[in-house]
Design an enzyme around this catalytic site. Structure first.
Site, PDB file in Angstrom:
ATOM      1  N   CYS A  64      -0.550   4.263   2.488  1.00 32.35           N
ATOM      2  CA  CYS A  64      -0.630   4.131   3.955  1.00 32.35           C
ATOM      3  C   CYS A  64      -0.380   2.679   4.335  1.00 32.35           C
ATOM      4  O   CYS A  64       0.744   2.202   4.219  1.00 32.35           O
ATOM      5  CB  CYS A  64      -1.956   4.646   4.483  1.00 32.35           C
ATOM      6  SG  CYS A  64      -3.407   4.017   3.594  1.00 32.35           S
ATOM      7  N   SER A  65      -1.429   1.955   4.753  1.00 28.50           N
ATOM      8  CA  SER A  65      -1.224   0.555   5.138  1.00 28.50           C
ATOM      9  C   SER A  65      -2.493  -0.259   4.938  1.00 28.50           C
ATOM     10  O   SER A  65      -2.849  -1.090   5.771  1.00 28.50           O
ATOM     11  CB  SER A  65      -0.773   0.464   6.601  1.00 28.50           C
ATOM     12  OG  SER A  65      -1.724   1.083   7.458  1.00 28.50           O
ATOM     13  N   CYS A  66      -3.208  -0.034   3.829  1.00 30.93           N
ATOM     14  CA  CYS A  66      -4.408  -0.799   3.531  1.00 30.93           C
ATOM     15  C   CYS A  66      -4.061  -2.284   3.439  1.00 30.93           C
ATOM     16  O   CYS A  66      -3.076  -2.657   2.786  1.00 30.93           O
ATOM     17  CB  CYS A  66      -5.040  -0.312   2.231  1.00 30.93           C
ATOM     18  SG  CYS A  66      -5.620   1.396   2.320  1.00 30.93           S
ATOM     19  N   CYS A  81       0.880  -1.168   0.000  1.00 34.93           N
ATOM     20  CA  CYS A  81       0.000   0.000   0.000  1.00 34.93           C
ATOM     21  C   CYS A  81       0.911   1.209   0.000  1.00 34.93           C
ATOM     22  O   CYS A  81       1.535   1.529   1.020  1.00 34.93           O
ATOM     23  CB  CYS A  81      -0.915   0.020   1.224  1.00 34.93           C
ATOM     24  SG  CYS A  81      -1.965   1.487   1.264  1.00 34.93           S
TER      25      CYS A  81
END
Length: 206
Positions: A113-115, A110
């Site tokens: 961000c941190s999906c 991602c």
């Protein structure tokens, strides 16, 4: 969508490093103010790590390895299929499964961000959220794989998929040789979190 491995600059890359330290500091502050119960927090973390965690994804992978009809349906439209198995909820609303083959190795990142598909893989590891991984996975995927101890054949292409708030990806790793006739439960024990992100491969222990 897959990346073409060209340079990408995102404003989110300017976020401060070490998210784990920021989370720990916030947890400490909230605990001191009496706003968070540490025991309840530990229970939530345990749930995501061990119940809503990689074991769920391993179940999906093992089922796909042993059931051709399930595998075909999974690749065609994963979201309703995994929901029928009980794996759904926040950060799992729209899932796409990408299959590794001898010709193509898939890896998920991602870049913003941190999906991450929490219902199937649990809490994302710290390295998945790091600036270094988010930048290098796109620009130098083979080097990143080498850092994880994965060396691919020269003829195997690497395809990088960028998770977003709308779409999250799960890698269906290659089934290792020598596992014909294994039960679904035994196959699940082989599947690792990293293999479902694409930073690992599934092997049979010696």
């Amino acid at each position: 969508m897959p990346h073409d491995h060209s340079d990408h600059d995102h404003p989110h890359a300017l976020l401060p490093p070490e998210p784990a330290l920021r989370v720990k500091a916030l947890e400490t502050l909230l605990t001191r103010k009496g706003l968070v119960d540490p025991a309840a927090l530990d229970a939530i973390i345990d749930t995501y790590e061990n119940k809503i965690g990689p074991r769920n994804g391993a179940h999906v992978v093992a089922r796909a390895w042993t059931d051709p009809a399930f595998r075909a349906a999974l690749i065609a439209d994963a979201t309703p299929l995994v929901a029928d198995l009980g794996y759904y909820g926040r950060q799992g609303e729209h899932l796409v499964v990408v299959e590794n083959t001898p010709e193509v190795h898939n890896m998920v990142v991602c870049t913003l961000c941190s999906c991450y598909p929490w219902p199937l893989l649990g809490i994302p590891p710290g390295w998945y959220k790091s600036d270094a991984y988010r930048a290098r996975a796109v620009r130098a995927p083979r080097a990143v794989l080498a850092d994880f101890g994965v060396t691919l054949n020269e003829g195997t292409a690497v395809r990088v998929w960028d998770s977003t708030a709308e779409v999250r990806y799960l890698v269906l790793p290659l089934r290792p040789e020598g596992t014909d006739g294994w039960s679904e439960e035994a196959l699940m024990d082989l599947v690792t979190r990293d293999s479902m992100i694409g930073t690992g491969v599934v092997t049979v222990p010696e």
